[in-house]
Design an enzyme around this catalytic site. Structure first.
Site, PDB file in Angstrom:
ATOM      1  N   THR A 144       0.834  -1.196   0.000  1.00 20.26           N
ATOM      2  CA  THR A 144       0.000   0.000   0.000  1.00 20.26           C
ATOM      3  C   THR A 144       0.873   1.253   0.000  1.00 20.26           C
ATOM      4  OG1 THR A 144      -1.473  -1.337   1.376  1.00 20.26           O
ATOM      5  CG2 THR A 144      -2.038   0.993   1.132  1.00 20.26           C
ATOM      6  N   GLU A 167       9.470  -6.666  -4.192  1.00 28.76           N
ATOM      7  CA  GLU A 167       8.207  -7.208  -3.689  1.00 28.76           C
ATOM      8  C   GLU A 167       8.262  -8.743  -3.658  1.00 28.76           C
ATOM      9  OE1 GLU A 167       5.368  -6.383  -2.123  1.00 28.76           O
ATOM     10  OE2 GLU A 167       4.855  -8.502  -2.306  1.00 28.76           O
ATOM     11  N   ALA A 168       7.881  -9.291  -2.519  1.00 33.77           N
ATOM     12  CA  ALA A 168       7.932 -10.742  -2.332  1.00 33.77           C
ATOM     13  C   ALA A 168       6.890 -11.483  -3.173  1.00 33.77           C
ATOM     14  CB  ALA A 168       7.743 -11.073  -0.848  1.00 33.77           C
ATOM     15  N   MET A 217     -11.467  -2.682   1.313  1.00 32.50           N
ATOM     16  CA  MET A 217     -11.557  -1.514   0.433  1.00 32.50           C
ATOM     17  C   MET A 217     -12.273  -0.312   1.017  1.00 32.50           C
ATOM     18  SD  MET A 217     -12.110  -3.429  -3.212  1.00 32.50           S
ATOM     19  CE  MET A 217     -13.722  -4.006  -2.780  1.00 32.50           C
ATOM     20  N   HIS A 245      -6.201  -4.246  11.209  1.00 30.13           N
ATOM     21  CA  HIS A 245      -5.697  -2.876  11.227  1.00 30.13           C
ATOM     22  C   HIS A 245      -4.442  -2.711  12.074  1.00 30.13           C
ATOM     23  CE1 HIS A 245      -9.962  -1.193  10.137  1.00 30.13           C
ATOM     24  NE2 HIS A 245      -9.409  -1.898   9.171  1.00 30.13           N
ATOM     25  N   PRO A 255      -7.380   2.057   8.077  1.00 26.37           N
ATOM     26  CA  PRO A 255      -6.159   2.871   7.930  1.00 26.37           C
ATOM     27  C   PRO A 255      -5.660   3.144   6.517  1.00 26.37           C
ATOM     28  CG  PRO A 255      -5.611   0.649   8.640  1.00 26.37           C
ATOM     29  CD  PRO A 255      -7.110   0.713   8.556  1.00 26.37           C
TER      30      PRO A 255
HETATM   31  C1  LIG Z   1      -8.261  -8.608   5.145  1.00 23.80           C
HETATM   32  C2  LIG Z   1      -7.988  -7.162   5.372  1.00 23.80           C
HETATM   33  C3  LIG Z   1      -9.033  -6.241   5.359  1.00 23.80           C
HETATM   34  C4  LIG Z   1      -8.788  -4.887   5.565  1.00 23.80           C
HETATM   35  N1  LIG Z   1      -9.797  -3.986   5.376  1.00 23.80           N
HETATM   36  C5  LIG Z   1      -9.491  -2.676   5.291  1.00 23.80           C
HETATM   37  C6  LIG Z   1     -10.443  -1.726   4.834  1.00 23.80           C
HETATM   38  O1  LIG Z   1     -11.571  -2.063   4.467  1.00 23.80           O
HETATM   39  N2  LIG Z   1     -10.066  -0.429   4.776  1.00 23.80           N
HETATM   40  C7  LIG Z   1      -8.826  -0.013   5.148  1.00 23.80           C
HETATM   41  O2  LIG Z   1      -8.548   1.182   5.092  1.00 23.80           O
HETATM   42  N3  LIG Z   1      -7.907  -0.893   5.602  1.00 23.80           N
HETATM   43  C8  LIG Z   1      -8.204  -2.209   5.639  1.00 23.80           C
HETATM   44  N4  LIG Z   1      -7.247  -3.098   6.006  1.00 23.80           N
HETATM   45  C9  LIG Z   1      -5.942  -2.605   6.497  1.00 23.80           C
HETATM   46  C10 LIG Z   1      -5.062  -2.008   5.410  1.00 23.80           C
HETATM   47  O3  LIG Z   1      -5.241  -2.700   4.202  1.00 23.80           O
HETATM   48  C11 LIG Z   1      -3.604  -2.092   5.870  1.00 23.80           C
HETATM   49  O4  LIG Z   1      -3.456  -1.453   7.117  1.00 23.80           O
HETATM   50  C12 LIG Z   1      -2.668  -1.384   4.868  1.00 23.80           C
HETATM   51  O5  LIG Z   1      -2.919  -1.864   3.569  1.00 23.80           O
HETATM   52  C13 LIG Z   1      -1.224  -1.629   5.263  1.00 23.80           C
HETATM   53  O6  LIG Z   1      -0.372  -1.020   4.343  1.00 23.80           O
HETATM   54  P1  LIG Z   1       1.203  -1.163   4.491  1.00 23.80           P
HETATM   55  O7  LIG Z   1       1.806  -0.371   3.391  1.00 23.80           O
HETATM   56  O8  LIG Z   1       1.573  -0.848   5.885  1.00 23.80           O
HETATM   57  O9  LIG Z   1       1.524  -2.711   4.307  1.00 23.80           O
HETATM   58  P2  LIG Z   1       1.156  -3.736   3.127  1.00 23.80           P
HETATM   59  O10 LIG Z   1       0.162  -3.135   2.200  1.00 23.80           O
HETATM   60  O11 LIG Z   1       0.797  -5.023   3.769  1.00 23.80           O
HETATM   61  O12 LIG Z   1       2.508  -3.862   2.301  1.00 23.80           O
HETATM   62  C14 LIG Z   1       3.651  -4.572   2.723  1.00 23.80           C
HETATM   63  C15 LIG Z   1       4.301  -5.165   1.482  1.00 23.80           C
HETATM   64  O13 LIG Z   1       5.636  -5.574   1.780  1.00 23.80           O
HETATM   65  C16 LIG Z   1       5.875  -6.831   1.178  1.00 23.80           C
HETATM   66  N5  LIG Z   1       6.966  -7.460   1.925  1.00 23.80           N
HETATM   67  C17 LIG Z   1       6.994  -7.806   3.240  1.00 23.80           C
HETATM   68  N6  LIG Z   1       8.194  -8.315   3.574  1.00 23.80           N
HETATM   69  C18 LIG Z   1       8.952  -8.274   2.455  1.00 23.80           C
HETATM   70  C19 LIG Z   1      10.299  -8.632   2.164  1.00 23.80           C
HETATM   71  N7  LIG Z   1      11.125  -9.147   3.099  1.00 23.80           N
HETATM   72  N8  LIG Z   1      10.762  -8.469   0.886  1.00 23.80           N
HETATM   73  C20 LIG Z   1       9.955  -7.966  -0.085  1.00 23.80           C
HETATM   74  N9  LIG Z   1       8.664  -7.599   0.149  1.00 23.80           N
HETATM   75  C21 LIG Z   1       8.181  -7.746   1.399  1.00 23.80           C
HETATM   76  C22 LIG Z   1       4.538  -7.532   1.272  1.00 23.80           C
HETATM   77  O14 LIG Z   1       4.445  -8.617   0.385  1.00 23.80           O
HETATM   78  C23 LIG Z   1       3.576  -6.389   0.951  1.00 23.80           C
HETATM   79  O15 LIG Z   1       3.358  -6.257  -0.426  1.00 23.80           O
HETATM   80  C24 LIG Z   1      -7.467  -4.458   5.837  1.00 23.80           C
HETATM   81  C25 LIG Z   1      -6.414  -5.369   5.845  1.00 23.80           C
HETATM   82  C26 LIG Z   1      -6.652  -6.707   5.595  1.00 23.80           C
HETATM   83  C27 LIG Z   1      -5.493  -7.668   5.572  1.00 23.80           C
END
Ligand SMILES: Cc1cc2nc3c(=O)[nH]c(=O)nc-3n(C[C@H](O)[C@H](O)[C@H](O)COP(=O)(O)OP(=O)(O)OC[C@H]3O[C@@H](n4cnc5c(N)ncnc54)[C@H](O)[C@@H]3O)c2cc1C
Ligand SMILES: *[C@@H]1O[C@H](CO)[C@@H](O)[C@H](O)[C@H]1NC(C)=O
Ligand SMILES: *[C@@H]1O[C@H](CO)[C@@H](O)[C@H](O)[C@H]1NC(C)=O
Ligand SMILES: *[C@@H]1O[C@H](CO)[C@@H](O)[C@H](O)[C@H]1NC(C)=O
Ligand SMILES: *[C@@H]1O[C@H](CO)[C@@H](O)[C@H](O)[C@H]1NC(C)=O
Ligand SMILES: *[C@@H]1O[C@H](CO)[C@@H](O)[C@H](O)[C@H]1NC(C)=O
Length: 604
Positions: A45, A64-65, A135, A540, A585
């Site tokens: 994200t 990206e993994a 979403m 979250h 979030p």
């Molecule tokens: C099922 C579900 C429902 C949700 N519903 C909502 C909702 O309706 N509305 C909302 O606002 N939020 C929702 N959330 C929460 C929101 O989606 C997350 O808080 C947000 O997307 C997190 O973003 P991020 O960038 O922190 O991490 P992420 O989007 O999880 O990104 C982390 C990325 O790093 C990659 N990665 C990790 N380790 C490594 C590595 N060692 N090497 C290479 N790549 C790696 C992962 O594969 C991933 O692509 C939901 C989450 C989930 C799981």
């Protein structure tokens, strides 16, 4: 029949002709040593948002993994309705696995919740968790942003100062009332909360279908004091109000607008973008020179190990569980932990993997005498026609009505003084509880759900490592309900859910006695005991590498997301946000990525 996968691949490959001078595939790397201005670890994200912005003026590698979910996970992450039904949403440890889009993380036993372990879904694909989430889009409140600014000593986090970044990340499409029928789910919104002239990548719109039961449950919530907020939930107010939820859905084809479908595709379509994506590539360690400057990342593609150098900075965006893991593996974290695995200590930061917030929830279920969408062959054929031809019907929609509040006075009487004192430290507009209503088909009737999610949790969990190798998953202890204030709040919220179900406004649609937990559960003790065994998650989790002032023992990054004790390394994802902003979030994560992208660009 037109299949969605055909239209999807069409959309992807249409980019080839839409742009001049570069093929879509030219944006994907061939594994091997290479060097860029910036390396972003995690194409999720936040990662794709900041990578796309930095690539406007500098060369950027994304590590990206996972891969492309549209190809590797069928239509599961594309069609809005499946966001409510995917197997990966289950917290059971025997859930239906979707290994090409989810990390398969399993928690430590939850002492406060019957000692069970849970599966905690996290996206492992381009788009990260924005590719598997529900979403729902909205923003925090004026007071929660003031709190963020105060905690980190930086007024740039105040509401009026972050609003431009919320706007920069999104494009808003008003509800399509003709498709959205029934009209009693009328959306109220404030178009000035968005600025479409900025062409923000993430598409914000509404599902083109409303489940009939949710229209009644919205009436129930209104009747217990939560009317529709005239401006919707992107204008800095949440508490005391309800709203039909805005979704990260692209209205033209009613598909998920993940960070991959928005930021990445926009960057790839831009012939001037200098973005390069490494898929199925896991970062195992961040490299530093002798002056503690981050200068590259050790990565692995299908067993092939190589190094991606960063001449400017490394940005860590691996998410709430994997960002702290990678910091520790790279020598940044609590000294005792690092030394126990013989990892040389570069920066002794106690807070890495601490301060983990989570918003836990339960629902109160009852039968209703209204029809639900049941995807049996006959109904599915109709729904597919509606969806694929007109972008409407159940498949176009992933949610309905949400509401936020502080627990009303009448239900606060039994709170201990300690709980009252703790809750009184929160800003006036920080809601304690979110209610989400929805419905699904049951064995004997449609089942309606009024759920409560705690938005002011005081329990904190931890993330740590079990070895010095990336091959071992992080150890996740959510530590739910370890603080008694959370239990008191949830018991009060439970009573509010029952007030909703018992409101005179909806008695004509209720059938049978309460299904869950059932009327045998009555006293506060019985309620809390039931809640402990029936907790769920909104996914979250946040704040495991929290931002803070220099000198704050728990702080991992400063207000520009720079890791303390080293140079050239930032953490930009939901782990760095110091508090769990009430509600969902992802909108805040996109804002944050846009904001730090500007900080990085201004530094150059
Ligand atoms: C099922 C579900 C429902 C949700 N519903 C909502 C909702 O309706 N509305 C909302 O606002 N939020 C929702 N959330 C929460 C929101 O989606 C997350 O808080 C947000 O997307 C997190 O973003 P991020 O960038 O922190 O991490 P992420 O989007 O999880 O990104 C982390 C990325 O790093 C990659 N990665 C990790 N380790 C490594 C590595 N060692 N090497 C290479 N790549 C790696 C992962 O594969 C991933 O692509 C939901 C989450 C989930 C799981
Ligand atoms: C999703 O794909 C499956 C095949 O994997 C198909 O049966 C289903 O109809 C598709 N759904 C939609 C909404 O297109
Ligand atoms: C890749 O880089 C690493 C570290 O800089 C080096 O040890 C290795 O030999 C390089 N591999 C190739 C194929 O150039
Ligand atoms: C909303 O309208 C639909 C369609 O007319 C109807 O089925 C439903 O019962 C209405 N809901 C309420 C709360 O009146
Ligand atoms: C307070 O606790 C008592 C004793 O458990 C209970 O009977 C009463 O309903 C509670 N009041 C509220 C407002 O929760
Ligand atoms: C459905 O009805 C059957 C028979 O009356 C009953 O045994 C079962 O518990 C009911 N299921 C639900 C979810 O109410």
């Amino acid at each position: 029949m037109v299949s969605i996968s055909v239209s999807l691949l069409g959309a992807l490959f249409a980019l080839v002709s839409a742009q001049q001078g570069r093929l879509y595939s030219s944006s994907f790397a061939i594994p091997g040593n290479a060097s860029y201005d910036y390396v972003v670890v995690g194409g999720g994200t936040a990662g794709l948002a900041i990578a796309a912005r930095l690539a406007e003026t500098a060369s950027v590698a994304v590590i990206e993994a996972g891969g492309l979910y549209e190809i590797e996970n069928g239509n599961q992450s594309v069609v809005p309705y499946y966001a409510l039904t995917m197997g990966v949403l289950s917290t059971s440890t025997s859930y239906a696995r979707q290994p090409l889009v989810d990390w398969d993380l399993i928690s430590e036993p939850l002492k406060g919740a019957g000692n069970k372990r849970i599966h905690y879904a996290r996206g492992k694909t381009l788009g990260g968790s924005s590719a598997i989430n529900t979403m729902g889009y909205h923003r925090g409140t004026v007071g929660t942003h003031q709190r963020w600014a105060d905690l980190v000593g930086d007024d740039s986090y105040k509401w009026e100062n972050v609003l431009p970044y919320f706007k920069k990340s999104t494009t808003f499409t008003p509800p399509n009332l003709a498709k959205r029928f029934p009209a009693n789910a009328t959306v109220l919104y404030d178009p000035t909360a968005f600025d479409n002239s900025l062409h923000g990548p993430v598409q914000i719109s509404y599902g083109n279908w409303i489940d009939v039961t949710t229209t009644w449950l919205a009436v129930a919530m209104e009747s217990i004091g939560l009317p529709l907020f005239p401006k919707g939930f992107s204008s800095g107010t949440l508490s005391g109000w309800g709203s039909w939820v805005t979704d990260e859905i692209k209205p033209e084809d009613a598909t998920r607008s993940s960070s991959e479908a928005s930021y990445l595709r926009q960057a790839i379509a831009d012939p001037n973008s200098k973005i390069t994506v490494y898929t199925h590539t896991q970062a195992s360690k961040i490299h530093f020179d002798s002056g503690k400057n981050a200068n590259g990342v050790l990565v692995n593609t299908a067993g092939f190990e190589y190094t991606i150098l960063a001449t400017e900075e490394v940005i860590l965006s691996a998410g709430v569980f994997h960002s702290p893991q990678l910091l520790m593996l790279s020598g940044i974290g609590p000294r005792a932990t690092l030394e126990s695995f013989n990892i040389p200590v570069l920066s002794d930061l106690t807070g890495v993997g601490q301060n983990l917030w989570d918003q836990i929830f339960f629902d109160v279920l009852s039968g209703v005498n209204l029809p639900a969408f049941i995807p049996n062959p006959a109904a599915e054929a109709v729904a597919l026609g509606q969806y694929l031809q007109d972008q409407e019907g159940p498949y176009s929609s992933a949610g309905g009505f949400i509401a936020f509040e502080k627990i009303p006075k009448s239900l606060r009487k039994n709170f201990t003084q300690r709980t009252k004192d703790m809750l009184s430290t929160l800003p006036d507009d920080w809601p304690e509880i979110e209610y989400i209503v929805l419905a699904f088909p049951g064995a004997n009737s449609t089942i309606g759900a009024i759920s409560a999610t705690i938005e002011a949790p005081f329990s904190r969990g931890t993330v740590t490592i079990s070895s010095s190798s990336i091959k071992d998953p992080p150890i996740i202890d959510m530590n739910w309900l370890s603080d008694p204030a959370d239990g008191e709040l949830l018991v009060a919220a439970f009573k509010r859910c029952r007030e909703g179900w018992n409101s005179p406004a909806i008695q004509q649609i209720r059938v049978g006695p309460e299904i869950a937990p059932g009327l045998a559960v009555q006293t506060d003790g019985e309620i809390l005991a039931w809640i402990r065994l029936n907790l769920g998650i909104q996914w979250h989790a946040s704040s495991s590498c929290k931002m803070g002032k220099k000198g704050d023992r728990m702080a991992v990054v400063d207000s520009k997301a720079r890791v303390f004790g080293v140079n050239g390394l930032r953490v930009v994802d939901n782990s760095a946000i110091p508090i769990s902003i009430p509600g969902h979030p992802s909108g805040t994560v996109y804002m944050f990525a846009e904001k730090i992208a500007d900080d990085v660009k201004n530094r150059r």
